[in-house]
Design a protein around this motif. Sequence first.
Motif, PDB file in Angstrom:
ATOM      1  N   ASN A 134       0.751  -1.157   0.108  1.00 36.45           N
ATOM      2  CA  ASN A 134       0.136  -0.125   0.197  1.00 36.45           C
ATOM      3  C   ASN A 134       0.954   1.159   0.088  1.00 36.45           C
ATOM      4  O   ASN A 134       0.126   2.647   0.002  1.00 36.45           O
ATOM      5  N   HIS A 145      -1.163   5.067  -0.186  1.00 37.23           N
ATOM      6  CA  HIS A 145      -2.146   5.162  -1.038  1.00 37.23           C
ATOM      7  C   HIS A 145      -3.545   4.560  -0.899  1.00 37.23           C
ATOM      8  O   HIS A 145      -3.471   3.374  -0.197  1.00 37.23           O
ATOM      9  N   ASN A 146      -4.810   5.055  -0.920  1.00 37.20           N
ATOM     10  CA  ASN A 146      -5.793   4.286  -0.789  1.00 37.20           C
ATOM     11  C   ASN A 146      -5.967   3.162  -1.875  1.00 37.20           C
ATOM     12  O   ASN A 146      -5.252   3.282  -3.032  1.00 37.20           O
ATOM     13  N   GLU A 150      -7.671   5.556  -5.898  1.00 36.93           N
ATOM     14  CA  GLU A 150      -7.235   6.825  -5.799  1.00 36.93           C
ATOM     15  C   GLU A 150      -8.435   7.758  -6.201  1.00 36.93           C
ATOM     16  O   GLU A 150      -9.216   7.592  -7.198  1.00 36.93           O
ATOM     17  N   LYS A 151      -8.976   8.755  -5.313  1.00 37.90           N
ATOM     18  CA  LYS A 151      -9.951   9.588  -5.537  1.00 37.90           C
ATOM     19  C   LYS A 151      -9.387  11.137  -5.031  1.00 37.90           C
ATOM     20  O   LYS A 151      -8.662  11.204  -4.123  1.00 37.90           O
ATOM     21  N   THR A 203      -9.274  14.366  -3.142  1.00 28.42           N
ATOM     22  CA  THR A 203      -9.815  14.849  -1.698  1.00 28.42           C
ATOM     23  C   THR A 203     -11.146  15.668  -2.125  1.00 28.42           C
ATOM     24  O   THR A 203     -12.083  15.593  -1.377  1.00 28.42           O
ATOM     25  N   GLN A 255     -10.751   4.849   3.417  1.00 26.24           N
ATOM     26  CA  GLN A 255     -10.444   5.624   2.204  1.00 26.24           C
ATOM     27  C   GLN A 255     -10.246   7.096   2.982  1.00 26.24           C
ATOM     28  O   GLN A 255     -11.090   7.852   3.063  1.00 26.24           O
ATOM     29  N   ASP A 307      -6.777   9.613   4.753  1.00 21.59           N
ATOM     30  CA  ASP A 307      -5.341  10.108   4.754  1.00 21.59           C
ATOM     31  C   ASP A 307      -4.726  10.106   6.146  1.00 21.59           C
ATOM     32  O   ASP A 307      -5.301   9.951   6.926  1.00 21.59           O
ATOM     33  N   GLY A 343       0.538  11.218   4.251  1.00 24.38           N
ATOM     34  CA  GLY A 343       0.422   9.735   3.901  1.00 24.38           C
ATOM     35  C   GLY A 343       1.733   8.885   4.406  1.00 24.38           C
ATOM     36  O   GLY A 343       2.040   7.838   3.993  1.00 24.38           O
ATOM     37  N   SER A 364     -15.025  12.180  -0.396  1.00 25.09           N
ATOM     38  CA  SER A 364     -14.162  11.039  -0.629  1.00 25.09           C
ATOM     39  C   SER A 364     -13.645  10.460   0.744  1.00 25.09           C
ATOM     40  O   SER A 364     -13.078   9.406   0.720  1.00 25.09           O
TER      41      SER A 364
END
Length: 365
Positions: A41, A48-49, A52-53, A55, A222, A224, A232, A286
């Motif tokens: 990860n 990272h999620n 990825e979306k 914010t 999901q 940070d 991160g 998100s």
Amino acid sequence: MIIVVSLMLTIAIFVGCYMQKPQFGKLPSGKRLERIEKSPNYHNGRFHNRVEKPTITEGYSMAGEIYKTIFGKKTRLKPVDSLPSKKINLNKLDRNENVLVWFGHSSVFIQIGGKRLLVDPVFSGKASPLPWGIKAYKGSDVYEMEDIPEIDYLLISHDHYDHLDYETVLALKNKIKYVVCGLGVGAHFEDWGYAPNQILEKDWYDKVDVADGFIIHTETSQHDSGRGFKRGRSLWLSFLIESPTLKIYVSGDGGYDQRFKEIGKKYGPINWAIMENGQYNKAWQSVHNLSEQVDKANLELNAQNLLTVHHSKFTLGRHPWDEPLRQISLLSENKPYRLATPMIGELVNLDNPDQKFEKWWEKIN
């Protein structure tokens, strides 16, 4: 120009010096960083999620949201009245009772299977590293650090200030047996004087064997992390606490995704879900659930009881302070799960499906 540059340089030096204070913690390094770099990860210098979306949701902008925060209309962002609360002696609880106490925001005491767990405790009265920062509502800080008994497992979902409070974990250090946290978060605890063998840093899909039939599973979210300008560098978690008789899901912070359906299939049925519901906004959904997503997620988890958190202590969003409770109360009507709405400090019996709770927020301005 010289004056502007000098002013900016002075501000930068002040900020840099201030951020050397211990409450900002430490970034992982050495063997801790080597372990992190092996995580699937972690890549390109950060976690990272899974998907990825951005914010900020499409159709919104960071500049626009900052403008609304500073200049936009503000309606009932915090209560005028003092919040009602209850206070019990946690030290005198029968260890054989399966109970829970919510302290406001995301801080929760859980006693199950003879073990005592504490989730994301914040007892300093603020959710900021700055002394003049975000303050707790009147009446929401009835419990103090001295009221907390010895804790078997301290669960930290991520290292944001409203979940990992420096003053609180420092004061509780001699009461904590083990800390369960995401990869990298242990760097803060070690810097604050916790012993390395106390700190159990976990990746997603990992576990802590507590006792026979008792496991703490570390699951995804999901979201940070970060306590400074670098984001991160440590991992954010949700938890599935599996005791011999109960399963409790603790969502931590995080926007809606497929994890709820996956976790429901993997562990269900789940007895209790402790779900983030507050400090949300459509612009940043998100990373924080909207109330309708909390309802949907709980149905996908197949959780029998729902307790929502991340509200009723700090103002970190722009919605009225009581909106999360009002919304989820309406959404939960005629649903197959029971919504629990205890006051801050009220004892919740996890084995009693008939325990009644008041809509206490309706009496508060």
